[in-house]
Write an enzyme that holds these catalytic residues in place. Structure first.
Site, PDB file in Angstrom:
ATOM      1  CB  CYS A 249      -0.300   9.128   7.264  1.00 10.56           C
ATOM      2  SG  CYS A 249       0.226   9.361   8.984  1.00 10.56           S
TER       3      CYS A 249
ATOM      4  CG  HIS B  59     -12.495  -5.655  -1.103  1.00  9.68           C
ATOM      5  ND1 HIS B  59     -13.088  -6.521  -0.219  1.00  9.68           N
ATOM      6  CD2 HIS B  59     -12.364  -6.336  -2.275  1.00  9.68           C
ATOM      7  CE1 HIS B  59     -13.315  -7.673  -0.817  1.00  9.68           C
ATOM      8  NE2 HIS B  59     -12.882  -7.593  -2.063  1.00  9.68           N
TER       9      HIS B  59
ATOM     10  CG  HIS C  19      -4.274   6.693   7.227  1.00  4.86           C
ATOM     11  ND1 HIS C  19      -3.200   5.890   7.537  1.00  4.86           N
ATOM     12  CD2 HIS C  19      -4.148   7.803   8.005  1.00  4.86           C
ATOM     13  CE1 HIS C  19      -2.457   6.495   8.457  1.00  4.86           C
ATOM     14  NE2 HIS C  19      -3.012   7.637   8.760  1.00  4.86           N
TER      15      HIS C  19
ATOM     16  CG  HIS D 102      -7.789  -4.308  18.082  1.00  4.90           C
ATOM     17  ND1 HIS D 102      -7.249  -5.578  18.209  1.00  4.90           N
ATOM     18  CD2 HIS D 102      -8.372  -4.026  19.273  1.00  4.90           C
ATOM     19  CE1 HIS D 102      -7.495  -6.033  19.416  1.00  4.90           C
ATOM     20  NE2 HIS D 102      -8.185  -5.124  20.085  1.00  4.90           N
TER      21      HIS D 102
END
Length: 497
Positions: free
Chosen positions: A225, A388, A392, A421
């Site tokens: 990932c 900000h 991951h 989500h």
């Protein structure tokens, strides 16, 4: 009736202002030191007067040849410095794939399919239901068409079809946004961890868009990932040695061939978390792109813990006892991720933290080494270095752990939680969905700094720091265009199914 005593806030307020004063003093130490020195020089010049200054100047007999040589030397040193300075790398724009509603997988659909596929393994079905209830995923995540069949049909043709759908859609949108023509691409990097066909996915892109024969193409697989930031690092290195060039990065994970049909619980986890997604990113070192680029790359730090056996095997592709191939996620994964993060922030901290935080960290380290090893280590306040955070979206536990360790607020991890989500774990492309969320909320301002943190098999922790090049207007299209007004949403600890 006796009144309740009013809470005493004065001590906490005083402590807050003491900390702010300390940070300002340390971070602006040189500026504060120069002010009295400049004041003294100005007072002294006013005291001696203009005639005395002219007399001093005339007393300095500067030889013409010596003066010219000095000027030439300064110009030469300046030229060498600017020519050896690394090129500025810009992120011009990016695009995220938005799956069609026909690929949507509500909880009820996912569980119905699990019961039908694993009809003789009720405990595995129950385990998947418990994971899904606590996953943090919503009802709109998507899986590729092949996984919607009962049983799934993870064929090579279906996998290629998914790859073409997610990659070409993202790239078409990027071309539309930037006005870039396919023949103008200089460097192409495609990263996909688990699907590595022959010809490669990068060759598939070259064939589709009829790219130039001298294009520098790379196909990264098996990197997990965190491969998206590995691709950014590779693009940065290539753009440093190839002037006036651009690079397109495609980050994706193909789900079709990797759906696990066995009974091992550690290998059933990816079925519950991973969903389809892709991102295409345009990077450039051209000065002409400076004005339209969204971000410029400030730092990129990669940490690899593969020398340690537990780290190497914590995310491992293997066969179960029945011969079914899947990804085994170790129960030690979060502890290993924590160690990798610690090593990564130890490297990136000195590059980004203000002097006040570095000094406190150094004093804490010295105190633990000399006085008491049991002292709680000082955790630097990274909120002073970044506006900000894009963590991951690997799962709820990953986001919770980083929020706790980095002492972040709910707003700082909002982009990560909402991405998980709405889209699920889209692997290496999740960071770009999170960045798109921040932009869609209209929060990105010129000069803002963004910290992207990604984890991957091996085990790796990679992080990139971007600086916003211009205030970004709220986009009218993109993956969040039809739902951003609904977010953020409340995500309960457990969603009863």
């Amino acid at each position: 009736m006796p009144q309740e005593p009013i809470p005493e806030f004065s001590s906490s307020v005083k402590l807050k202002y003491v900390k702010l004063g300390y940070q300002y003093l340390v971070n602006h130490f040189l500026s504060l030191l120069l002010i009295p020195i400049m004041a003294i020089i100005a007072v002294e010049l006013l005291r001696i007067g203009p005639e005395e200054i002219l007399n001093v100047w005339r007393s300095l007999h500067i030889d013409l040849v010596y003066g010219l040589c000095s000027c030439f030397f300064v110009i030469f040193i300046s030229t060498v410095y600017f020519m050896s300075k690394p090129r500025t790398i810009y992120l011009v724009d990016y695009s995220c794939y938005k799956p069609p509603v026909t690929c949507r997988v509500p909880f009820a659909t996912f569980m119905e399919h699990s019961r039908l596929i694993l009809n003789d393994k009720p405990k595995s079905v129950e385990f998947q239901m418990r994971i899904l209830e606590r996953s943090g995923l919503g009802e709109e995540t998507c899986l590729p068409p092949a996984i919607h069949y009962i049983p799934p049909t993870p064929t090579m043709d279906e996998a290629r079809s998914e790859a073409q759908m997610v990659i070409f859609t993202a790239m078409d949108d990027l071309f539309k946004k930037t006005g870039l023509m396919p023949k103008d691409i200089d460097i192409l990097i495609v990263n996909c961890s688990l699907f590595s066909p022959t010809p490669s996915l990068s060759a598939m892109v070259i064939n589709k868009y009829k790219l130039r024969s001298n294009i520098k193409s790379f196909n990264l697989s098996g990197m997990g990932c965190s491969a998206g930031l590995i691709s950014v690092d590779l693009a940065r290195d290539l753009l440093q040695v190839h002037p006036n060039s651009n690079a397109i990065i495609v980050s994706t994970e193909i789900i079709t061939p990797n759906y696990y049909k066995g009974n091992e619980r550690a290998m059933l986890l990816p079925n519950c978390l991973f969903r389809m997604g892709s991102a295409a990113i345009l990077m450039s070192n051209r000065r002409s792109d400076r004005w339209r680029a969204k971000y410029k790359l400030s730092h990129l730090v990669r940490t690899h813990r593969g020398a340690d056996d537990k780290s190497y095997y914590c995310v491992y592709e293997q066969e179960d006892k029945d011969g079914n191939i899947g990804i085994n996620l170790s129960k030690d994964l979060m502890a290993i991720a924590g160690e990798a993060l610690k090593a990564n922030i130890t490297t990136i901290g000195p590059l980004v933290l203000p002097a006040s935080e570095q000094l406190l960290f150094l004093l804490s380290l010295i105190g633990r080494k000399i006085f008491n090893p049991k002292w709680k280590p000082y955790i630097p306040d990274f909120k002073l270095a970044f506006e900000h955070f894009c963590i991951h979206a690997g799962g709820r536990a990953v986001i919770d752990e980083l929020q706790k360790n980095l002492q972040l607020s709910g707003e700082h991890v909002e982009a990560s939680r909402m991405t998980l989500h709405r889209f699920g774990n889209t692997s290496s492309s999740s960071l770009w969905y999170e960045l798109s969320y921040i932009e869609s909320k209209g929060r990105m301002r010129r000069g803002d700094r963004v910290w992207q943190i990604a984890f991957g098999s091996g085990f790796k922790c990679n992080s990139a720091v971007w600086k916003c090049n211009r205030t970004i207007k709220t986009p009218k299209d993109g993956p969040w265009s039809d739902c951003i007004d609904r977010y953020p949403v409340f995500i309960p600890e457990v969603v009863k199914l």
